[in-house]
Design an enzyme around this catalytic site. Structure first.
Site, PDB file in Angstrom:
ATOM      1  N   ASP A  25      -8.051   3.812   3.549  1.00 45.29           N
ATOM      2  CA  ASP A  25      -8.475   3.266   2.017  1.00 45.29           C
ATOM      3  C   ASP A  25      -7.993   1.909   1.883  1.00 45.29           C
ATOM      4  O   ASP A  25      -7.053   1.495   2.520  1.00 45.29           O
ATOM      5  CB  ASP A  25      -8.171   4.232   0.910  1.00 45.29           C
ATOM      6  CG  ASP A  25      -6.606   4.585   0.995  1.00 45.29           C
ATOM      7  OD1 ASP A  25      -5.761   3.653   0.210  1.00 45.29           O
ATOM      8  OD2 ASP A  25      -5.782   5.378   1.957  1.00 45.29           O
TER       9      ASP A  25
ATOM     10  N   ASP B 121      -6.319   1.311  -0.952  1.00 43.99           N
ATOM     11  CA  ASP B 121      -5.454   1.704  -2.172  1.00 43.99           C
ATOM     12  C   ASP B 121      -6.314   1.408  -3.550  1.00 43.99           C
ATOM     13  O   ASP B 121      -7.402   2.075  -3.626  1.00 43.99           O
ATOM     14  CB  ASP B 121      -4.113   0.903  -2.147  1.00 43.99           C
ATOM     15  CG  ASP B 121      -3.002   1.199  -2.885  1.00 43.99           C
ATOM     16  OD1 ASP B 121      -2.999   2.553  -2.911  1.00 43.99           O
ATOM     17  OD2 ASP B 121      -2.090   0.484  -3.556  1.00 43.99           O
TER      18      ASP B 121
HETATM   19  N1  LIG Z   1      -3.193   4.183  -0.714  1.00 41.31           N
HETATM   20  C1  LIG Z   1      -2.268   4.797  -0.304  1.00 41.31           C
HETATM   21  N2  LIG Z   1      -1.180   4.950  -0.760  1.00 41.31           N
HETATM   22  C2  LIG Z   1       0.082   5.611  -0.484  1.00 41.31           C
HETATM   23  N3  LIG Z   1      -0.036   6.534   0.756  1.00 41.31           N
HETATM   24  C3  LIG Z   1      -1.186   6.354   1.217  1.00 41.31           C
HETATM   25  N4  LIG Z   1      -1.641   7.019   2.469  1.00 41.31           N
HETATM   26  C4  LIG Z   1      -3.126   6.949   2.649  1.00 41.31           C
HETATM   27  N5  LIG Z   1      -3.204   5.944   1.715  1.00 41.31           N
HETATM   28  C5  LIG Z   1      -2.231   5.699   1.052  1.00 41.31           C
END
Ligand SMILES: Nc1ncnc2[nH]cnc12
Ligand SMILES: CSC[C@H]1O[C@H](OP(=O)(O)O)[C@H](O)[C@@H]1O
Length: 297
Positions: A216, A218
């Site tokens: 992703d 975030d």
């Molecule tokens: N955006 C994110 N923030 C923290 N841990 C994660 N693991 C996978 N995506 C994450």
């Protein structure tokens, strides 16, 4: 140390979100390993992958029931060391803090920033013996290179050879302001689990490298959905084969290097004289310090 070749392994694999088993393992047996630091995340799964004896542990436990702050990292690493492991390959889901590291890409990070807040048990040496290991390079350079090459051969995914992984506490994901801050600080990846795993692997004199799967962006990237746990697991479900193929390819070629600096780091890191170490301390640290203990201990 546990004895018998079937109870031993050369390489440890730590599975992250979405990687709770390695189907390709053959000659499988499950072992419960006791450590001075409590129980690992679950039974360790011993088996063979590409002709290499492997010990596998999913860090969040089977069924993903252990949150990042409570992962028994000391027990996991100690258990792997006690089985004879010399190298650890860790797999993680990560958020990306830069546009060119896109969901579905693989990253082999070369740097790590600790932004955890609670005591996760980040050293083995918490009484009787004081140890300060060098940690400027938190990952094993040789093992990282092997991961990069294997990922390039085994998958069609884009592979990034470096990146700075920021380890946050969680379990909540970042606010948008935190995500922007992490970007401005120059971090590339965000996750919740590399600390204290990487520190403990170094203290245990194990080569350690991480294969990160970007799941992703975030929550900083306009036009992209903010991260959710379900989205992470769904992207991992679609891409975990790339991680597994990388491990299988790496293990077909990889040989441990007994001369790697990771495997001798304590030679220059122990402040305490071990000559008069109390017997109970020698017992507690035998798996980790065995080769440094004076004869008689
Ligand atoms: N955006 C994110 N923030 C923290 N841990 C994660 N693991 C996978 N995506 C994450
Ligand atoms: C399930 S989303 C958040 C979770 O995923 C990552 O775990 P891992 O590194 O074990 O793959 C992240 O660090 C969080 O623990």
């Amino acid at each position: 140390m546990t004895s018998g070749p079937e109870q031993q392994a050369e390489v440890g694999i730590i599975g992250g979100s979405g990687i709770y088993a390695l189907d390709a393992l053959t000659d499988v047996r499950r072992v419960r390993v006791a450590t001075p630091y409590g129980d690992p995340s679950g039974e360790l799964v011993l088996g063979e992958l590409s002709g290499t004896r492997v010990a596998f542990v999913p860090r969040h436990g089977e069924g993903h029931h252990i949150l990042p702050s409570r992962i028994p990292a000391r027990a996991n690493i100690h258990a792997l060391k006690s089985l004879g492991v010399r190298q650890i390959l860790a797999v993680s889901a990560v958020g990306s803090l830069r546009e060119d590291y896109a969901p579905g890409d693989l990253v082999v990070p070369d740097q790590l920033v600790d932004r955890t807040r609670v005591d996760r048990g980040s050293t083995f040496f918490d009484e009787d013996v004081v140890v300060h290991v060098a940690f400027a390079e938190p990952y094993c350079g040789r093992l990282r290179q092997s991961l990069v090459e294997a990922a390039g051969r085994a998958t069609t995914a884009k592979v990034h050879e470096s990146g700075t992984y920021c380890c946050m506490e969680g379990p909540q994901f970042s606010t948008r302001a935190e995500s922007e801050l992490h970007r401005r600080l120059g971090f590339d990846l965000i996750g919740m689990t590399a600390i204290p795993e990487a520190k403990l692997a170094r203290e245990a004199e194990l080569c350690y490298a991480s294969l990160c799967l970007v799941t992703d962006y975030d929550c900083w990237f306009d036009g992209h959905d903010d991260v959710t746990a379900h989205a992470v697991v769904e992207v991992m479900r679609r891409n975990s084969e790339a991680a597994k193929a990388t491990l299988t390819t790496l293990l077909a070629k990889q040989q441990p290097d007994p001369d790697c600096a990771c495997q001798n780091v304590l030679a220059s890191s122990i402040n305490t004289s071990l000559e008069n170490l109390p017997a109970r301390a020698a017992e507690r640290y035998r798996v980790l310090l065995g080769k440094y203990l004076p004869s008689g201990h």
